[in-house]
Scaffold this motif. Structure first.
Motif, PDB file in Angstrom:
ATOM      1  N   ILE A 118     -39.169  60.716  -4.000  1.00 45.96           N
ATOM      2  CA  ILE A 118     -37.854  61.308  -4.256  1.00 45.96           C
ATOM      3  C   ILE A 118     -37.131  60.574  -5.374  1.00 45.96           C
ATOM      4  CG2 ILE A 118     -35.540  61.658  -3.302  1.00 45.96           C
ATOM      5  CD1 ILE A 118     -36.592  62.398  -0.755  1.00 45.96           C
ATOM      6  N   GLU A 119     -37.222  59.241  -5.330  1.00 47.35           N
ATOM      7  CA  GLU A 119     -36.530  58.450  -6.355  1.00 47.35           C
ATOM      8  C   GLU A 119     -37.091  58.743  -7.736  1.00 47.35           C
ATOM      9  OE1 GLU A 119     -36.863  54.565  -4.666  1.00 47.35           O
ATOM     10  OE2 GLU A 119     -35.238  54.974  -3.241  1.00 47.35           O
TER      11      GLU A 119
ATOM     12  N   ASN B 240     -35.831  62.210  -8.697  1.00 42.19           N
ATOM     13  CA  ASN B 240     -34.410  62.213  -9.061  1.00 42.19           C
ATOM     14  C   ASN B 240     -34.184  61.580 -10.423  1.00 42.19           C
ATOM     15  OD1 ASN B 240     -33.644  63.494  -6.772  1.00 42.19           O
ATOM     16  ND2 ASN B 240     -33.107  61.627  -5.664  1.00 42.19           N
TER      17      ASN B 240
ATOM     18  N   GLU C  92     -35.217  64.052 -12.891  1.00 45.20           N
ATOM     19  CA  GLU C  92     -34.335  65.225 -12.913  1.00 45.20           C
ATOM     20  C   GLU C  92     -33.053  64.944 -13.680  1.00 45.20           C
ATOM     21  OE1 GLU C  92     -33.259  68.544  -9.673  1.00 45.20           O
ATOM     22  OE2 GLU C  92     -32.448  66.572  -9.268  1.00 45.20           O
ATOM     23  N   HIS C  93     -32.510  63.751 -13.449  1.00 42.45           N
ATOM     24  CA  HIS C  93     -31.257  63.409 -14.125  1.00 42.45           C
ATOM     25  C   HIS C  93     -31.440  63.179 -15.604  1.00 42.45           C
ATOM     26  CE1 HIS C  93     -29.702  62.208  -9.947  1.00 42.45           C
ATOM     27  NE2 HIS C  93     -29.291  63.410 -10.275  1.00 42.45           N
TER      28      HIS C  93
ATOM     29  N   LYS D 174     -33.365  73.303 -11.059  1.00 38.07           N
ATOM     30  CA  LYS D 174     -32.897  72.276 -10.152  1.00 38.07           C
ATOM     31  C   LYS D 174     -33.978  71.806  -9.157  1.00 38.07           C
ATOM     32  CE  LYS D 174     -28.793  70.338  -9.510  1.00 38.07           C
ATOM     33  NZ  LYS D 174     -28.933  69.047 -10.089  1.00 38.07           N
ATOM     34  N   ASP D 175     -34.845  72.716  -8.770  1.00 40.68           N
ATOM     35  CA  ASP D 175     -35.721  72.340  -7.661  1.00 40.68           C
ATOM     36  C   ASP D 175     -37.201  72.313  -8.037  1.00 40.68           C
ATOM     37  OD1 ASP D 175     -35.692  75.592  -6.013  1.00 40.68           O
ATOM     38  OD2 ASP D 175     -35.722  74.991  -8.091  1.00 40.68           O
TER      39      ASP D 175
ATOM     40  N   PRO E  31     -32.332  66.156  -1.828  1.00 38.43           N
ATOM     41  CA  PRO E  31     -32.459  64.795  -1.279  1.00 38.43           C
ATOM     42  C   PRO E  31     -31.742  64.622   0.058  1.00 38.43           C
ATOM     43  CG  PRO E  31     -31.326  64.791  -3.423  1.00 38.43           C
ATOM     44  CD  PRO E  31     -31.803  66.172  -3.194  1.00 38.43           C
TER      45      PRO E  31
ATOM     46  N   GLU F 205     -26.085  71.519  -4.726  1.00 37.45           N
ATOM     47  CA  GLU F 205     -27.318  70.776  -4.950  1.00 37.45           C
ATOM     48  C   GLU F 205     -28.348  71.090  -3.861  1.00 37.45           C
ATOM     49  OE1 GLU F 205     -28.820  66.240  -4.500  1.00 37.45           O
ATOM     50  OE2 GLU F 205     -26.738  66.555  -5.078  1.00 37.45           O
TER      51      GLU F 205
END
Ligand SMILES: [Mn+2]
Length: 342
Positions: A127-128, A131, A134-135, A142-143, A166, A334
């Motif tokens: 996930i980290e 993310n 993604e940022h 978005k997904d 998340p 989100e």
């Protein structure tokens, strides 16, 4: 209309459950040892992990399991709010009944995915990475993250797709095996047969379903995805009979159509539901919408059903949100944009 639309519904163990007779308000108040304060049904709208608000509501209701009160949660018990494990614990401790909401469904799906990918410690890393990526790229959906062959080839792009936001994964990781087990066993529909020999404006039955039901279709044949997600009904041009469930709010909620349909029947069913925080409290003739947007700082509401001298009575009891609310747009968006839990 039994084909499931887009979006996965996590494995259903029980589609429809019938509430045990000994939990249903009796046909006469003389059967009660303590007047109408006993053996009530207390149906609560979308709690979303707002534990303090739920505790406050139960206190205001004067909820007393010892006197036969029974708690029923209308789905979206978990996710987004501060203490999903705490809310599930309250439900288990009180022996509550409940139905699955779209967020509970997403949390179950996320929990299964976490388990399949080696547990939270490993999954958290994924996930980290996701993310961080993604940022750094605003052009991405978005997904999803592009896989090989995408025109944007970035070596740092992990070849993964996040099925949920998340927040949903975090909620899933916080729930114990027992809490997940309780959540996964919940039916999509809870049916309550009311006593027939006593006046009652709710009809012969109450059905609890998280989002809604399509009029004219037997409970057994309702589309699970729609039961978890629908807010309105679209009428196909030229076809009076065919109503299609829609997730969008629409001009009017599905409940309006349900009320019209019930008027034509001799045996009527009241649907108690949540999911529609935008419309807040909905008091139709045979539809009661209980999502009063506690998650967004408004109120948490209960429908309290009890036997009195004059029949089966019901009223709404609400409390102001007692937890830290979630901002309606940003974080809601989100999580709502994920594939499964919108
Ligand atoms: Mn919902």
């Amino acid at each position: 209309m039994s084909t499931s639309k887009q979006g996965k519904v996590f494995r259903i163990t029980t589609f429809i459950s019938d509430l045990r007779t000994n939990l249903i308000p009796p046909s006469s108040s003389s059967h009660l040892e303590n007047g109408h304060r006993s053996r009530r049904l207390v149906i609560v709208g979308d709690v979303h992990g707002m534990k303090k608000s739920l505790e406050g509501l139960l206190e205001k209701v004067g909820f007393d399991k010892g006197k036969g009160d029974h708690l029923i949660l209308a789905g979206d018990i978990t996710n987004k709010g501060p203490d999903s494990p705490g809310v599930v614990d309250i439900a288990i401790r009180l022996g509550a009944s409940a139905v699955r909401g779209n967020h509970d469904n997403a949390v179950l799906d996320a929990a299964a995915e976490i388990a399949a990918k080696g547990g939270w410690d490993q999954f958290k890393g994924l996930i980290e990475t996701f993310n961080a990526h993604e940022h750094s790229s605003d052009n991405m959906p978005k997904d999803t993250v592009p896989t090989e062959g995408s025109e944007k080839t970035e070596s740092a792009t992990p070849n993964i797709t996040m099925r949920h936001g998340p927040t949903t994964y975090r909620t899933a990781s916080q729930l114990s095996a027992r809490q997940i087990e309780w959540l996964s066993a919940l039916p999509l529909i809870l049916r309550i047969q009311l006593p027939h020999n006593i006046p009652c404006t709710l009809g012969d039955n109450i059905v609890v379903a998280h989002a809604g039901l399509v009029p004219g279709i037997p409970l057994e044949e309702q589309d699970p995805h729609a039961v978890l997600h629908m807010r309105s009904l679209a009428r196909k041009p030229g076809g009076e009979a065919s109503l299609t469930p829609e997730e969008s709010s629409g001009e009017e909620g599905w409940a309006v159509e349900w009320d019209r349909w019930q008027e034509q029947l001799t045996s009527r069913t009241t649907v108690v539901f949540g999911h529609d925080a935008k419309r807040r409290l909905q008091l139709g003739k045979y539809t009661i919408g209980l999502d009063t947007a506690c998650l967004y700082g408004n109120q948490l509401s209960a429908l309290v059903i009890s036997t009195t001298d004059v029949g089966i009575e019901h009223r709404i009891i609400s409390v102001d949100c007692a937890d830290t609310p979630v901002a309606p747009k940003s974080s809601a968006k989100e999580d709502d944009k994920t594939a499964v839990d919108k």
